[in-house]
Scaffold this motif. Sequence first.
Motif: not given
Lengths: 603, 603
Positions: B39-50
Amino acid sequence: MRTVYSGLVDESFIGQTVTLYGWAHRRRDHGGVIFIDLRDREGLVQVVCDPDRPEVFATADKCRNEYCLKVVGLVRARPEGTKNDNLISGGVEVLCHELEILNASVTPPFHLDDENLSETTRLTYRVLDLRRPQMQKNLRLRYRAAMAFRKYLDSHGFIDIETPMLTRSTPEGARDYLVPSRVQDGCFYALPQSPQLFKQLLMMAGFDRYYQIVKCFRDEDLRADRQPEFTQVDIETSFLSMDEIRAIMEDLMRTVFKEVLDVELANPFPVMQWDDAMAKYGSDKPDLRVNLQLVEVTDIVADSQFKVFSGVKSLHNGKVVALRVPGACTMPRSEIDAYTEFVKIYGAKGLAYIKVNEAARGREGLQSPIVKNLSDDELAQIIARTGAKDGDVIFFGADKAKIVWDSLGALRLKIGHSEFGKSTGLFTPGWQPLWVVNFPMFEYSEEDQRWVSCHHPFTCPLDGHEDKLLTDPEHCYAKAYDMVLNGWEVGGGSIRIHREEVQEKVFEALKIGKEEARQKFGFLLDALQFGAPPHGGIAFGLDRIATMMCGADSIRDVIAFPKTQRAQCLLTQAPAPVEEKQLRELHIRLRNEPKKEHDIAGQ
Amino acid sequence: MRTVYSGLVDESFIGQTVTLYGWAHRRRDHGGVIFIDLRDREGLVQVVCDPDRPEVFATADKCRNEYCLKVVGLVRARPEGTKNDNLISGGVEVLCHELEILNASVTPPFHLDDENLSETTRLTYRVLDLRRPQMQKNLRLRYRAAMAFRKYLDSHGFIDIETPMLTRSTPEGARDYLVPSRVQDGCFYALPQSPQLFKQLLMMAGFDRYYQIVKCFRDEDLRADRQPEFTQVDIETSFLSMDEIRAIMEDLMRTVFKEVLDVELANPFPVMQWDDAMAKYGSDKPDLRVNLQLVEVTDIVADSQFKVFSGVKSLHNGKVVALRVPGACTMPRSEIDAYTEFVKIYGAKGLAYIKVNEAARGREGLQSPIVKNLSDDELAQIIARTGAKDGDVIFFGADKAKIVWDSLGALRLKIGHSEFGKSTGLFTPGWQPLWVVNFPMFEYSEEDQRWVSCHHPFTCPLDGHEDKLLTDPEHCYAKAYDMVLNGWEVGGGSIRIHREEVQEKVFEALKIGKEEARQKFGFLLDALQFGAPPHGGIAFGLDRIATMMCGADSIRDVIAFPKTQRAQCLLTQAPAPVEEKQLRELHIRLRNEPKKEHDIAGQ
């Protein structure tokens, strides 16, 4: 509504009937016709009141300086030979059809063109003083600068977020202005010395890029260029390195100067280590317009017979430093004597010097009371290291580093800005920005008998210097940077500490106990625990920058309602006594008998 | 530097390696893969850790909520069926190549998605509270609104000029925050309640158009929506009429709403006389979204048998006023009883009402405890004037005008905003701006036993009303105007007095003696002598406007670091005790024993 500002009526309006509002700057009766210079914020236009229109003429006849007027009239070209190239409206005049006195004026205490007014007169009659074209220009230029800052920051994703004015007193720093609380008996707010902690909290809150053009307060004895309230362009950003922050900030400053003054500042700004700035200029805000540098010669004279020089090694951080002034052999003895007095202000005990009449003749070619004390070899090395040529004078400082830097740094400026300096090319006019970086973390306060922060206690040490915080504070350097312009610090900033354990170590180095730190800065330490991001920023002094841009002598010339050096407003007579009821509500009382009203008024 | 904000990683980045900075909003372990919502000030992104990348995976495994992270990874489309349409980044995910923990976090006291937090928790942990997407959105919307104000004003020739924060206490008005002076023993500055006098001085100084977005201060007991420090968009202009000023100001507001919310406000705004606003809405800030109006019936019942109604003529400005509520016959008796209690808050002694069951049957078709006291003719006239239809209820207020207006005005809002009102079309959602103009100059203060200013003492009377200043202050009206939006006063302004003799008369009407006026406002009276221009302006409440724009419940949701209703900052614990040395320097002492530290902390 007006058709156009008076000062902007130009040839394009010829033949039009215009409505104007403004003030009678000057009224003259000339060959039976009355001419009024009508002034508004944009400038002057000449209004012609003809006896053909008896009503207009009669009104014009009553009109005096600073009367507030409405004018309706026809714009026409001025007769050949009467044009005034200094005014936008200099090619035209307005033949008055209707003239209305909106408000009369008593005779003003001075004419607005008078340039020899005392500051007391100007501040007492500030409303009239502000009508002067120069003051109108200054405040509008200041506004344009502020707006240029905003536009740049806005377009780079910075967000203006307001921080509190009623905040908490944190005695680390300058003296606070206090505000007694009515609700909480015995408690006080403080006005912010800067939004430092709040902007850090905003970074911890994830806003990423913050700015604010904000009033700050310091209750200090005022020097010529200080005000109790001053304005900062306050900026903070997360996740950027020192280099990245500096790159944005100098781009910002270039943009502001380009937009407001159409001046191109250097790209990139030179970057100077603090150590180098002190060594070469005796100052952490070197004025690079002055083409003079200091040269250290401590090693050359370390074992000299001349005890004034060789004795410095017994001092903590003692230094012998030379300042070569090209061509200064032509200086009269009286000027050199004046400099000797001058450096004493900075704690120097004297000012040794060598006139280099003819270097090739060795000792014989040098003229100085101290030459006899120095060996041929020492003299030769000094000449070589300073690069002295025939006709130069080498001045010396020998003392603790601080005294040498302060005194020779000041002397360097004094000579550079003198008539001599300007006439011999020691001064290059223009704009000379630079960065001074890597300041020491601490300086030792003799008064407090402890290390105090050079910047502020939230400044991050240089990588690898964390261990020196407690073991070697003198040689612990900081990720701190100042933007310097023509010898003035226009902005100062740093990378902040984002780790709780480092912050606690700094408090320890500053001898702020754990309990005290928790009590005063607990909210910061708490916030650091929740994944605080790496962050840093800068604060620019808007008053100073506007003053420089206006070419004004004092920051009071770019502030609408400034205070005197006694922190007084001569216009409103603030500060003033208040009613006893007000004090009671605030749970405070005066320590001393209140003054009588007439004592106050007569101050 | 980051490639892009996390919240803005969309399909256009697919196939790119990006660098992101932010916080772990949520971490889940799913089928041996770790997913982090960054999350940052603009919103969320999904991070995938394999698990394929053991180093990344091990770091991700350590990661907890609110850890501050750097992520480098490849943007790829999310698998079909896992897209999230609520996010800009909902179609993509970032396959993590490098993961760095920039700072760990202790377990936060609440999750940022939690919407049921007490205000105390939120203000105590304000840094975490501000990380919540809604608060990020609010403060950014507030910034955009402020910037929209600035841009409009800048493009219309208004100049931002800073006025002093350390100024003079002028007890006319609310209670001042005071700041003791160190230099002038026994003297105090006051923080400005508004820059009113300074902006007038700037007009007298010829700046023509001024604005400032500025902090103002009032030391009053705080109601739900007041803060000790609040922000005004302060505006002043010279040489314009009331109509011209209002035209610019509503154009400004339309532009701000269009730019920030893409909402079109009415053009032009309706203009309502203050007298009409009170008569029809019982309020000088009517909420026009509520489709109900008051109707005065004093004349109909002037000689009624019903003494509650006919008796009002013995009161100063006594009135009988009706509020017809369509369809309210279906309201349960308990709701009507609740309204009877409700109006008592505003000083009403009761709430008479008539249910109109079947108007055609005359007296028989009406149901009410008061019907028996009213004549057929009185009833018929009331039905006719209120336009009551079968099924309606008519409520009545009978008392001094102020009590009737306050109570029925509040009842009108209460019913309009109730479930009943919303379900029966008494409330039309949307934005309903209007101007309320021509306020009275004065209102009588029972407490002070004198007339006090409705707006402020610098407000100009209506043309032709100057003579009433002293002879008939009750019926002296002012060139004052409020901008009202959905029942809130969002801006208030007036044409100011620009003639010294009128200003002196107003001071006289306010029982401010000549000497007192000179002592407190001498600088204003002086400035008026030097050809002061006609001028006027307005001040908008930025906190309130931002709150409405955000659809927030409280102004505390659009202020980064607000104070509680006890004027306390729960984050920094301001106000707080200060050191005795600080008080000594300010020449003040506490009236009462200072509290112990632990008492303070435990408050």
